[in-house]
Design a protein around this motif. Structure first.
Motif, PDB file in Angstrom:
ATOM      1  N   PRO A  44      -3.145  12.425  -5.531  1.00  0.00           N
ATOM      2  CA  PRO A  44      -3.533  11.035  -5.674  1.00  0.00           C
ATOM      3  C   PRO A  44      -4.158  10.846  -7.040  1.00  0.00           C
ATOM      4  CG  PRO A  44      -5.043  12.147  -4.166  1.00  0.00           C
ATOM      5  CD  PRO A  44      -4.041  13.152  -4.670  1.00  0.00           C
ATOM      6  N   PRO A  45      -4.080   9.754  -7.622  1.00  0.00           N
ATOM      7  CA  PRO A  45      -3.422   8.603  -7.046  1.00  0.00           C
ATOM      8  C   PRO A  45      -1.943   8.533  -7.460  1.00  0.00           C
ATOM      9  CG  PRO A  45      -4.933   8.024  -8.814  1.00  0.00           C
ATOM     10  CD  PRO A  45      -4.723   9.491  -8.859  1.00  0.00           C
ATOM     11  N   ARG A  46      -1.115   8.964  -6.554  1.00  0.00           N
ATOM     12  CA  ARG A  46       0.333   8.783  -6.750  1.00  0.00           C
ATOM     13  C   ARG A  46       0.903   8.375  -5.417  1.00  0.00           C
ATOM     14  NH1 ARG A  46       1.954  14.126 -10.072  1.00  0.00           N
ATOM     15  NH2 ARG A  46       0.910  13.566 -12.004  1.00  0.00           N
ATOM     16  N   GLN A  47       1.807   7.433  -5.441  1.00  0.00           N
ATOM     17  CA  GLN A  47       2.293   6.918  -4.182  1.00  0.00           C
ATOM     18  C   GLN A  47       3.272   7.882  -3.535  1.00  0.00           C
ATOM     19  OE1 GLN A  47       1.930   5.454  -7.109  1.00  0.00           O
ATOM     20  NE2 GLN A  47       3.010   3.570  -7.242  1.00  0.00           N
ATOM     21  N   TYR A  48       3.266   7.896  -2.225  1.00  0.00           N
ATOM     22  CA  TYR A  48       4.282   8.679  -1.543  1.00  0.00           C
ATOM     23  C   TYR A  48       4.876   7.889  -0.409  1.00  0.00           C
ATOM     24  CZ  TYR A  48       0.612   9.848   1.823  1.00  0.00           C
ATOM     25  OH  TYR A  48      -0.389   9.792   2.754  1.00  0.00           O
ATOM     26  N   GLY A  49       4.743   6.579  -0.469  1.00  0.00           N
ATOM     27  CA  GLY A  49       5.463   5.748   0.471  1.00  0.00           C
ATOM     28  C   GLY A  49       4.564   5.084   1.489  1.00  0.00           C
ATOM     29  N   TYR A  50       4.855   3.804   1.734  1.00  0.00           N
ATOM     30  CA  TYR A  50       4.062   3.038   2.676  1.00  0.00           C
ATOM     31  C   TYR A  50       4.123   3.666   4.062  1.00  0.00           C
ATOM     32  CZ  TYR A  50       2.379  -0.850   5.450  1.00  0.00           C
ATOM     33  OH  TYR A  50       1.669  -1.621   6.324  1.00  0.00           O
ATOM     34  N   GLY A  51       2.967   3.881   4.648  1.00  0.00           N
ATOM     35  CA  GLY A  51       2.908   4.365   6.020  1.00  0.00           C
ATOM     36  C   GLY A  51       3.093   5.860   6.171  1.00  0.00           C
ATOM     37  N   ALA A  52       3.305   6.577   5.063  1.00  0.00           N
ATOM     38  CA  ALA A  52       3.525   8.024   5.168  1.00  0.00           C
ATOM     39  C   ALA A  52       2.320   8.717   5.797  1.00  0.00           C
ATOM     40  CB  ALA A  52       3.814   8.622   3.792  1.00  0.00           C
ATOM     41  N   TRP A  53       1.138   8.098   5.630  1.00  0.00           N
ATOM     42  CA  TRP A  53      -0.080   8.693   6.174  1.00  0.00           C
ATOM     43  C   TRP A  53      -0.103   8.701   7.693  1.00  0.00           C
ATOM     44  CZ3 TRP A  53       0.049   4.234   3.124  1.00  0.00           C
ATOM     45  CH2 TRP A  53      -0.101   3.025   3.804  1.00  0.00           C
ATOM     46  N   ALA A  54       0.811   7.954   8.307  1.00  0.00           N
ATOM     47  CA  ALA A  54       0.839   7.903   9.771  1.00  0.00           C
ATOM     48  C   ALA A  54       1.544   9.120  10.358  1.00  0.00           C
ATOM     49  CB  ALA A  54       1.534   6.623  10.229  1.00  0.00           C
ATOM     50  N   PHE A  55       2.244   9.872   9.508  1.00  0.00           N
ATOM     51  CA  PHE A  55       3.000  11.027  10.000  1.00  0.00           C
ATOM     52  C   PHE A  55       2.193  12.306   9.835  1.00  0.00           C
ATOM     53  CE2 PHE A  55       6.124   7.842   8.835  1.00  0.00           C
ATOM     54  CZ  PHE A  55       6.830   7.740  10.025  1.00  0.00           C
ATOM     55  N   ARG A  97       0.858  -1.175   0.000  1.00  0.00           N
ATOM     56  CA  ARG A  97       0.000   0.000   0.000  1.00  0.00           C
ATOM     57  C   ARG A  97       0.892   1.222   0.000  1.00  0.00           C
ATOM     58  NH1 ARG A  97      -5.284  -0.262   3.667  1.00  0.00           N
ATOM     59  NH2 ARG A  97      -6.456  -1.269   2.049  1.00  0.00           N
ATOM     60  N   ASP A  98       0.588   2.153  -0.852  1.00  0.00           N
ATOM     61  CA  ASP A  98       1.487   3.277  -0.981  1.00  0.00           C
ATOM     62  C   ASP A  98       0.805   4.606  -0.768  1.00  0.00           C
ATOM     63  OD1 ASP A  98       4.185   3.080  -1.131  1.00  0.00           O
ATOM     64  OD2 ASP A  98       4.221   2.402  -3.205  1.00  0.00           O
ATOM     65  N   ASN A 106      -2.112   5.968  -2.058  1.00  0.00           N
ATOM     66  CA  ASN A 106      -2.653   6.698  -3.202  1.00  0.00           C
ATOM     67  C   ASN A 106      -3.973   7.402  -2.891  1.00  0.00           C
ATOM     68  OD1 ASN A 106      -1.006   6.112  -5.797  1.00  0.00           O
ATOM     69  ND2 ASN A 106      -1.057   4.193  -4.696  1.00  0.00           N
ATOM     70  N   HIS A 122       0.969  16.111  -0.490  1.00  0.00           N
ATOM     71  CA  HIS A 122       0.592  14.873  -1.155  1.00  0.00           C
ATOM     72  C   HIS A 122       0.713  15.104  -2.639  1.00  0.00           C
ATOM     73  CE1 HIS A 122      -1.405  11.286  -2.314  1.00  0.00           C
ATOM     74  NE2 HIS A 122      -2.113  11.113  -1.230  1.00  0.00           N
TER      75      HIS A 122
END
Lengths: 577, 187
Positions: B145-156, A223-224, A226, B142
Motif C-alpha cells: 500500500p498504497p497501491r490498488q489491488y481491486g475494489y472489494g479484494a479485501w473481502a476475500f 475504493r481500491d 490502498n 498485497h
C-alpha cells in the motif's frame, strides 16, 4: 491595514466540510461568498490531487498530518508535539488531550477514515432518558431529513438494513446513495465467531453483531483497497470537502487560502459583526504577512471546534461567565490488539469497514458511558506502528533473517487484529479551550490552551468496555497482545486503582454549545450566535452531547440546516440594508 | 569446489546478498526497482569500505567447502556475518532497508568503534521505497500500500494462508560456486 477591503454577502472562516457545504448552498442561492482558509490550498480536482500522496509517502513519519505541508502562519497540533507537551496546543491538564487536526483547505476531511454514523435518537435526550448530561434543543426527528441530505451530499455508502438499530429510523423507501462497502475478510472471520454472542451490562443483556460501517465516498474512482485512508487516500476515492467546494457556484465564490482569521470585529452599539480581520501570508515558511478586513452581511465561523472558540475569545467576545470554549467533549478511546488464530488478511482494504454498535445505547447510560467498537483492517499499524515495528522486532530483537524472517512475518502479520473502542464523554465545565497571552503563534495570534479531564462516568464506561473486549477476544480465540508501553503513545487515566490507557479520536465538540435559551448556550438551533445575530458559529462545537458516533455526519446535517436558514435570513438582511 | 569468478558487478553482489538476508529471490528484488537506490543509500550511510567488507564476507560464503550434509548458505551467513560485531548490524540494516524502505541509524557504540557517516540517520529513502517495502508483500498478497489491488479484494481470504505472494520463491540458495544469481524456484 495594507490589504484591500472587500464586500460580500457572506464571509466564511474555514474551508472544511461545514464551510464548504454552506458555501455551496449560499452561492447556488445567488449570494456572493468569501471563504477564508487559514492553511494552504489543496487540490480541488483530481489532476492536482496527485501531488498530495507523494508528499506523504516521502515523509518519515506517516502520522495523520504527514501529507499536508505545515505553515508557519497557521500552525497546527502535531501528534509528536502533543506527546512531548510542546507545540501549538498548550495543555492545561490534568489529563492529556492527545488529538490533532489539520489547518488546510478541506479540514479534517483531508485525513479521516470516513466513518459516518448517525447519532442515536436517545443521544439527543440523555438528560430526559437517563438523568445524565444534557438534552439537545433538537430531536433526532428534527435532524433526520438533514441526515438524509448530508448522506446524499457526501455520498455515503451503506445499507439501511444495517444502520437501522437503536431506534434509528429512515423513511419508507429511503436508500443510501451508494452501495455499502464490502466487509473485509477480517470482519467476516470475526462475525463468524462472535455474531450473536451475549454480553451483560448492569443486568441488561445485549447480543453483539459485526455491522458494516457507513462510509463517506462520493467518489468516481472506486475504493481500491490502498489501506491508506489516513494519512491520505491516494486515489481520492474518499470524500473530502474539496469535492463540495468544487460544486459551488464558482462565479459567486471567492476562495482565499493562507488567510488567517485573527479577529471578529463587533459594533459595540448593535452587537452586530462588522468585519473579519485576517492575515494573509504568501510563503508558508515565513511569518511575513499582510492584513485585511473582509466585510459581509453575515459571517460564519466554520474553523473547527477549537479554532472557533479560540477566534471568539481572541476577539474579546463573550462575557465573564461565557460558555465559549467550555464543555469540550471527545471520545477517549481504548485500543486493544491481538493475534487471531487464523490469518484474517490484515493490512488490506479500507482501514475500517465494520464496527460493533450494540453497546452504543441502553439503560446502563444512567450509570456509565456508552461505547462503540471500531474493527480495524490495518493490523497493528495505528497502535504499534506495525508492520515497521514488527519487522524491526523480528530482525533486531529476535535475530531473524532470510527465509525464517519472511516465514515468521507471513505467519504473524496477516493475523493482526485491532479494536479501537470510542468511549462517550459528557459535557463538563472542567474541559475548556481558553487563550493566554503567554502563548502566541508566529503571527501573534493566541494559541489554544486545553484543559481536559476524564470523569468517572467515562472511566466507568472504559471499565465496562475493557470487560466486553476481553470477552470478545476470548470468544474469537484472539490472543491479547495489547501492550500500551510498547505501543504508540497512550496517556493514562486511573479509576479505583485501575489504569486505563487511551488515545484521542480527534472528535472535538461542545465548545460553542447550542441551546434553546441565550443564558445556557452560545448559539441557537440554527447555530446562530445569541449575542451577535449576523454571526453563525458552526460545527461539532455546537453539540451539547455526541454519544458514540463520529461527529462528521451530524455536523454536516447541521451545516445543511444552517445553510437553509441562512438563505432566508441573509436575503432579509440584504433587503433591510 | 572451484574458485568463484570475481563478480564484477557490485549491484549483482548486493542483490544476491540481499536475497539471502531478506528471504526474497534476487529476481523479485530487482523487480522492485529499488536495488540501485538501496545500494547507494547503504554506501552513503556507511564509512567508506564497510559495505565492500560486507559484500566480500558474503562472497566468501559460497566458496568454502560444503559442510556435512551441506550447511545452507543462510545458516552459514548467520554464523559468519549476522553475529559479527561490525558487519552484523550493517547486515540487519540492509534487511530493514528492504522491508521498510528506510535506513536506521547505527548505534553510537558501532559508530565510535567503526566510524560514522553524516548520512547515517533514520530516514526514508524515497516515496517509492515506502511503497516497495517487502513488509507489505510478506504480510500477504498485497502489492505494497498504497497501491490498488481491486475494489472489494479485501473481502476475500488472503490468497495463501502462509501469506507468501505468488511468484516470489524462497531463496534457499543452492550451493553453487560462482553463481551471481541464484535461480528462482517458482512454487
Amino acid at each position: 491595514m495594507t490589504g484591500e477591503d472587500e464586500d460580500y454577502d457572506v464571509v466564511i472562516a474555514g474551508a472544511g466540510v461545514n464551510g464548504a457545504l454552506i458555501a455551496k448552498h449560499l452561492t447556488r442561492a445567488g449570494l456572493r461568498v468569501l471563504v477564508l482558509e487559514a492553511g494552504p490550498a489543496t487540490a480541488l480536482s483530481f489532476d492536482g490531487y496527485w501531488r498530495h500522496p507523494d508528499h506523504c509517502y516521502a515523509a518519515t513519519s506517516k502520522g495523520p498530518e504527514s501529507t499536508w505541508p505545515p505553515a508557519v502562519g497557521a500552525p497546527r497540533p502535531e501528534v509528536a508535539d502533543i506527546r512531548s507537551g510542546t507545540g501549538y496546543i498548550a495543555s492545561g491538564g490534568p489529563d492529556k488531550y492527545g488529538n490533532s487536526y489539520p489547518r488546510a483547505q478541506g479540514g479534517p476531511t483531508l485525513h479521516w477514515p470516513g466513518v459516518c454514523l448517525r447519532m442515536l435518537p436517545e443521544d439527543f435526550q440523555l438528560r430526559t432518558r437517563f438523568g445524565v448530561g444534557h438534552d439537545w434543543p433538537l430531536a433526532y426527528a428534527d435532524l433526520e431529513p438533514y441526515y438524509r441530505r448530508a448522506e446524499h451530499e457526501i455520498g455515503v455508502a451503506a445499507d439501511v438494513a444495517d444502520q437501522a438499530h437503536h431506534g434509528i429510523e429512515f423513511p419508507d423507501g429511503y436508500d443510501y446513495p451508494m452501495h455499502r462497502i464490502p466487509l473485509s475478510f477480517s470482519d467476516q472471520v470475526l462475525a463468524d465467531t462472535i455474531d450473536g454472542m451475549r454480553v451483560s451490562l448492569g443486568g441488561e443483556s445485549f447480543a453483539l453483531r459485526v455491522r458494516s460501517n457507513p462510509a463517506w465516498r462520493n467518489s468516481i474512482p472506486r475504493r481500491d483497497g490502498n489501506t491508506s485512508c489516513t494519512p491520505i487516500c491516494p486515489i481520492e476515492a474518499k470524500y473530502n470537502a474539496g469535492k463540495t467546494l468544487a460544486q459551488a457556484d464558482r462565479g459567486n465564490l471567492r476562495l482565499l487560502a493562507q488567510a488567517v482569521v485573527s479577529k471578529v470585529r463587533v459594533d459595540p452599539a448593535s452587537g452586530m459583526v462588522e468585519g473579519i480581520e485576517y492575515q494573509r501570508y504568501a510563503d508558508p515558511g515565513s511569518p511575513r504577512h499582510t492584513t485585511g478586513v473582509a466585510r459581509g452581511r453575515a459571517y460564519v465561523l466554520a474553523a473547527h471546534a477549537v479554532e472557533n472558540a479560540r477566534i471568539l475569545l481572541a476577539s474579546g467576545l463573550g462575557r465573564g461567565d461565557t460558555l465559549i470554549g467550555k464543555g469540550l467533549i471527545d471520545h477517549p478511546a481504548l485500543c486493544a490488539w491481538g493475534l487471531s488464530p487464523v490469518p484474517v488478511g490484515a493490512y488490506r482494504g479500507p482501514l475500517s469497514t465494520a464496527g460493533i454498535e450494540d453497546l452504543r445505547g441502553g439503560a446502563f447510560r444512567a450509570r456509565h458511558a456508552a461505547f462503540r467498537f471500531d474493527i480495524g483492517n490495518d493490523g497493528w499499524r495505528a497502535t504499534t506502528g506495525a508492520p515497521d515495528t514488527s519487522v524491526a522486532d523480528a530482525v533486531t530483537r529476535q535475530g531473524l533473517y532470510g527465509t525464517r524472517l519472511r516465514d515468521h512475518l507471513a505467519a504473524t502479520l496477516p493475523r493482526h487484529v485491532r479494536f479501537s473502542i470510542a468511549i462517550e464523554q459528557l459535557r463538563s465545565q472542567a474541559n475548556t479551550v481558553t487563550i493566554d497571552p503567554r502563548y502566541l503563534d508566529a503571527l501573534g495570534n493566541p494559541r489554544p490552551v486545553i484543559s481536559y479531564h476524564i470523569d468517572d462516568y467515562t472511566t466507568a464506561g472504559m471499565a465496562a468496555a475493557a470487560e466486553v473486549c476481553a470477552q470478545v477476544f476470548e470468544q474469537a480465540g484472539i490472543t491479547d497482545c495489547t501492550d500500551p508501553e510498547a505501543g504508540t503513545w497512550f496517556p493514562s487515566v486511573s479509576r479505583d486503582g485501575r489504569v486505563f490507557r487511551y488515545h484521542g479520536m480527534g472528535h472535538f465538540a461542545g465548545t460553542h454549545v447550542m441551546g434553546r435559551r441565550a443564558w445556557e448556550s452560545v448559539v441557537d438551533t440554527d447555530q446562530r450566535s445569541w449575542e451577535h445575530r449576523n454571526l453563525y458559529v458552526v460545527g461539532s462545537g455546537s453539540f451539547p452531547t455526541m454519544g458514540t458516533s463520529s461527529p462528521a455526519l451530524t455536523t454536516a446535517a447541521l451545516a445543511l440546516r444552517t445553510a437553509e436558514q441562512m438563505t432566508v435570513t441573509v436575503g432579509t438582511l440584504i433587503k433591510a440594508f | 569446489m572451484s574458485t568463484a569468478e570475481p563478480v564484477a558487478d557490485r549491484l549483482d553482489r548486493f542483490v544476491v546478498m540481499s536475497a539471502l538476508l531478506t528471504g526474497f529471490g534476487p529476481v523479485y528484488l530487482l523487480g522492485t526497482g529499488m536495488a540501485d537506490g538501496y545500494l547507494r543509500a547503504t554506501d552513503a550511510a556507511l564509512p567508506a569500505g564497510v559495505l565492500d567488507e560486507l559484500l566480500d564476507a558474503f562472497g566468501r560464503l559460497g566458496t568454502g567447502p560444503a559442510g556435512p550434509g551441506g550447511t545452507d548458505l543462510e545458516t552459514a551467513a548467520g554464523q559468519a556475518i549476522l553475529g559479527d560485531a561490525k558487519l552484523g548490524p550493517v547486515a540487519r540494516n540492509v534487511i530493514l532497508l528492504w522491508y521498510r524502505g528506510s535506513w536506521t541509524a547505527l548505534g553510537e557504540e558501532w559508530r565510535s568503534a567503526y566510524g560514522a557517516s553524516p548520512l547515517d540517520t533514520d530516514h526514508l529513502v524515497s516515496a517509492e521505497a515506502y511503497q516497495a517495502g517487502l513488509q507489505w508483500v510478506a504480510a500477504g498478497p498485497h502489492p505494497a500500500p498504497p497501491r490498488q489491488y481491486g475494489y472489494g479484494a479485501w473481502a476475500f481470504p488472503p490468497a495463501r494462508r502462509t501469506g507468501r505472494a505468488p511468484g516470489t520463491a524462497s531463496v534457499k540458495l543452492p550451493r553453487r560456486s560462482g553463481a551471481p544469481h541464484a535461480p528462482e524456484r517458482v512454487p
